[in-house]
Design a protein around this motif. Sequence first.
Motif, PDB file in Angstrom:
ATOM      1  N   ASN A   1      -3.181 -68.143 -16.395  1.00  0.00           N
ATOM      2  CA  ASN A   1      -2.775 -66.842 -16.470  1.00  0.00           C
ATOM      3  C   ASN A   1      -3.132 -66.060 -17.641  1.00  0.00           C
TER       4      ASN A   1
ATOM      5  N   TYR B   1      -5.170 -62.661 -17.519  1.00  0.00           N
ATOM      6  CA  TYR B   1      -4.715 -61.474 -17.905  1.00  0.00           C
ATOM      7  C   TYR B   1      -4.950 -60.859 -19.207  1.00  0.00           C
TER       8      TYR B   1
ATOM      9  N   ASP C   1      -0.500 -64.606 -25.670  1.00  0.00           N
ATOM     10  CA  ASP C   1      -1.951 -63.866 -25.640  1.00  0.00           C
ATOM     11  C   ASP C   1      -1.573 -62.440 -25.945  1.00  0.00           C
TER      12      ASP C   1
ATOM     13  N   ILE D   1       3.438 -57.638 -19.983  1.00  0.00           N
ATOM     14  CA  ILE D   1       4.065 -57.609 -18.518  1.00  0.00           C
ATOM     15  C   ILE D   1       5.250 -56.587 -18.978  1.00  0.00           C
TER      16      ILE D   1
ATOM     17  N   ILE E   1       8.316 -61.614 -11.838  1.00  0.00           N
ATOM     18  CA  ILE E   1       7.184 -62.600 -11.943  1.00  0.00           C
ATOM     19  C   ILE E   1       7.492 -64.062 -11.407  1.00  0.00           C
TER      20      ILE E   1
ATOM     21  N   TYR F   1       4.958 -62.870  -5.685  1.00  0.00           N
ATOM     22  CA  TYR F   1       4.923 -61.827  -6.367  1.00  0.00           C
ATOM     23  C   TYR F   1       3.586 -61.373  -7.397  1.00  0.00           C
ATOM     24  N   ARG F   2       3.103 -60.393  -7.322  1.00  0.00           N
ATOM     25  CA  ARG F   2       1.890 -59.969  -8.318  1.00  0.00           C
ATOM     26  C   ARG F   2       2.068 -58.647  -8.574  1.00  0.00           C
ATOM     27  N   SER F   3       1.796 -58.337  -9.843  1.00  0.00           N
ATOM     28  CA  SER F   3       1.876 -56.883 -10.205  1.00  0.00           C
ATOM     29  C   SER F   3       0.681 -56.068  -9.706  1.00  0.00           C
TER      30      SER F   3
ATOM     31  N   SER G   1      -2.618 -56.916 -11.406  1.00  0.00           N
ATOM     32  CA  SER G   1      -3.372 -58.091 -10.986  1.00  0.00           C
ATOM     33  C   SER G   1      -3.633 -58.491  -9.465  1.00  0.00           C
TER      34      SER G   1
ATOM     35  N   HIS H   1      -5.766 -65.468  -7.633  1.00  0.00           N
ATOM     36  CA  HIS H   1      -4.202 -65.731  -7.892  1.00  0.00           C
ATOM     37  C   HIS H   1      -3.460 -65.282  -6.713  1.00  0.00           C
TER      38      HIS H   1
ATOM     39  N   GLY I   1       0.047 -65.325  -6.615  1.00  0.00           N
ATOM     40  CA  GLY I   1       1.546 -65.113  -6.917  1.00  0.00           C
ATOM     41  C   GLY I   1       2.460 -66.249  -6.910  1.00  0.00           C
TER      42      GLY I   1
ATOM     43  N   GLY J   1       1.929 -69.268  -8.894  1.00  0.00           N
ATOM     44  CA  GLY J   1       1.801 -70.022 -10.307  1.00  0.00           C
ATOM     45  C   GLY J   1       3.075 -70.116 -11.033  1.00  0.00           C
ATOM     46  N   LEU J   2       3.727 -69.017 -11.590  1.00  0.00           N
ATOM     47  CA  LEU J   2       4.726 -68.909 -12.078  1.00  0.00           C
ATOM     48  C   LEU J   2       6.280 -69.672 -11.343  1.00  0.00           C
TER      49      LEU J   2
ATOM     50  N   SER K   1       1.488 -61.135 -23.643  1.00  0.00           N
ATOM     51  CA  SER K   1       2.740 -61.816 -23.001  1.00  0.00           C
ATOM     52  C   SER K   1       2.971 -63.183 -23.891  1.00  0.00           C
TER      53      SER K   1
HETATM   54  P1  ADP Z   1      -0.699 -65.334 -10.086  1.00  0.00           P
HETATM   55  O1  ADP Z   1      -1.254 -66.493  -9.555  1.00  0.00           O
HETATM   56  O2  ADP Z   1      -0.982 -63.660  -9.374  1.00  0.00           O
HETATM   57  O3  ADP Z   1      -0.998 -65.148 -11.554  1.00  0.00           O
HETATM   58  P2  ADP Z   1       1.913 -66.002 -10.919  1.00  0.00           P
HETATM   59  O4  ADP Z   1       3.144 -66.245 -10.544  1.00  0.00           O
HETATM   60  O5  ADP Z   1       1.195 -67.074 -12.095  1.00  0.00           O
HETATM   61  O6  ADP Z   1       1.087 -65.670 -10.085  1.00  0.00           O
HETATM   62  O7  ADP Z   1       2.219 -64.636 -12.001  1.00  0.00           O
HETATM   63  C1  ADP Z   1       2.686 -63.694 -11.384  1.00  0.00           C
HETATM   64  C2  ADP Z   1       2.406 -62.263 -11.921  1.00  0.00           C
HETATM   65  O8  ADP Z   1       2.770 -62.431 -13.211  1.00  0.00           O
HETATM   66  C3  ADP Z   1       0.971 -62.026 -12.055  1.00  0.00           C
HETATM   67  O9  ADP Z   1       0.538 -61.522 -10.837  1.00  0.00           O
HETATM   68  C4  ADP Z   1       0.836 -61.065 -13.027  1.00  0.00           C
HETATM   69  O10 ADP Z   1       0.958 -59.806 -12.743  1.00  0.00           O
HETATM   70  C5  ADP Z   1       1.975 -61.410 -13.981  1.00  0.00           C
HETATM   71  N1  ADP Z   1       1.460 -62.575 -15.073  1.00  0.00           N
HETATM   72  C6  ADP Z   1       1.518 -63.755 -15.259  1.00  0.00           C
HETATM   73  N2  ADP Z   1       1.031 -64.259 -16.489  1.00  0.00           N
HETATM   74  C7  ADP Z   1       0.699 -62.979 -17.116  1.00  0.00           C
HETATM   75  C8  ADP Z   1       0.088 -63.047 -18.440  1.00  0.00           C
HETATM   76  N3  ADP Z   1      -0.121 -63.955 -19.306  1.00  0.00           N
HETATM   77  N4  ADP Z   1       0.011 -61.555 -18.950  1.00  0.00           N
HETATM   78  C9  ADP Z   1       0.173 -60.625 -17.971  1.00  0.00           C
HETATM   79  N5  ADP Z   1       0.779 -60.586 -16.779  1.00  0.00           N
HETATM   80  C10 ADP Z   1       0.954 -62.094 -16.390  1.00  0.00           C
END
Ligand code: ADP
Length: 465
Positions: free
Chosen positions: A334, A338, A366, A371, A379, A384-386, A389, A395, A397, A399-400, A424
């Motif tokens: 991530n 990002y 980073d 965010i 997130i 959920y994806r912003s 992104s 991606h 949404g 991973g987290l 972030s």
């Molecule tokens: P994705 O696979 O879309 O990255 P995640 O669950 O890992 O899904 O992350 C969800 C959302 O959190 C991302 O779509 C992004 O908008 C935001 N995000 C995650 N990590 C970062 C980061 N290091 N910097 C900025 N935004 C982040």
Amino acid sequence: MFRKVHYRLTLLCAGTTIAILLVMSLIYLYVSETGLSQSQFLSFQHAMDNFVHNFKQQNVITHEWLSHMEANNSYWIRITDNGVPLLFNQRKLDQNRLAVEEEALACFSASFSVENTDPSDEDTDYHLEFPFTASTGADYYACVARISQEQQHTEILVLYPLQELNAKIKSQRLHFALIDLAAVFLLSLFSFFFTKKLLAPIEQNRKEQIQFVAAASHELRTPLAVILSSVSAIKKASPEEEENFLSTIDSEGRRMSRLINDMLLLSQADARAFPIRLQPVECDTLLLNSFESFEPMAKEKNISFAISLPQAALPPCLCDAERFRQVIAILLHNAISYTPSGGSISMALSLDTVKKSETFVLSVIDNGIGIPDEEKEKIFQRFYRSDRSRSIKDHFGLGLPIASEIVRSLGGTIHVADTPGGGSTFLVCLPFRFCSKAPMFDNHKGICYNKNTKKALPTDDQPLD
Ligand code: ADP
């Protein structure tokens, strides 16, 4: 559907509690009323005992004494001497009262058989008390007594109207009815809100499931459409184009497989069947390995990448190496995704004191796009994806959410904060109970022991809930 279930549950809950309350109230009311009547009847019997005794003791029965008895005790007294009514009874009396007295005597004769014996025989004296209801519907306690003295044969009838007792019972019933009515209202209200609160997490869970299935279908539809269109195009394609289409099918197939694996992992977490294998892990080494794996990716994007570890080796941490590596990979992936070209990422591992207990703290910092505050909680939600992104194809949404499930399974926490100056910072805290300060680590056998008990701590045989 939930509204129907909610109403049914409310009805069931309120119905059951109200039924129990009503039955209990009725039982209490019955016991209290019979107790009240019994004690009143007993005190009437006792009073009659005294009355007859006093009557016998007195040589002269005065009008004052009798009037006093009537007025003080609300009695109706009727006395006959050898069948002749006493002067006291020749007062002008209410016809109604006279009729009731006659009825009481008739009831006595019908209910009790008292032999007509020698009037001079004092042993044949008696007084009998009984409850009696007149034809008017009014209730009384009645006492019929016979006293024989020197050829005199005195018969006494005492009536005690029960208006007061009945009024008491009626008011008690009214109070109970009002209290029960209020309780029914409150219980219905309570049941409504209680069942609503009870169903809320289930409803929320169902909503999330529906959203999850919708989002998963949506995510799967895109690569599937690309694969299907590539397959149909391949039929008419030249050998060169064929190669291109095959590589597209391959990459989209891999994307689908990754997505399905992620979804399976999350469904395992939901079913509390998340496989976690605990073993002593040298986290600093693991972090260095991850750093080496992601360094080329960062370099390719022209991002400066640094790692910071304490000078002294960190004690081993009892956790699942594979899962922990997965968390680090998600955070690094991530961060690189990002953070624009020219940015910087650093990661660090330390043993800190957090809330009075020692904790492994992993930070991934980073200076990327950052965010916004309103998205910081979102997130961690599935899919959920912003908006910023969404363009990144790799991606989904997930991973987290996966990272936070893993960290939760390891007994730790994950947070996100802003990096000073922009970007972030993700912080993962793992409790030190998994580490080797209290337990001892046996490097040769690869087992952690508790220092005090000398017993081995759970290792990779034990999946953790
Ligand atoms: P994705 O696979 O879309 O990255 P995640 O669950 O890992 O899904 O992350 C969800 C959302 O959190 C991302 O779509 C992004 O908008 C935001 N995000 C995650 N990590 C970062 C980061 N290091 N910097 C900025 N935004 C982040």
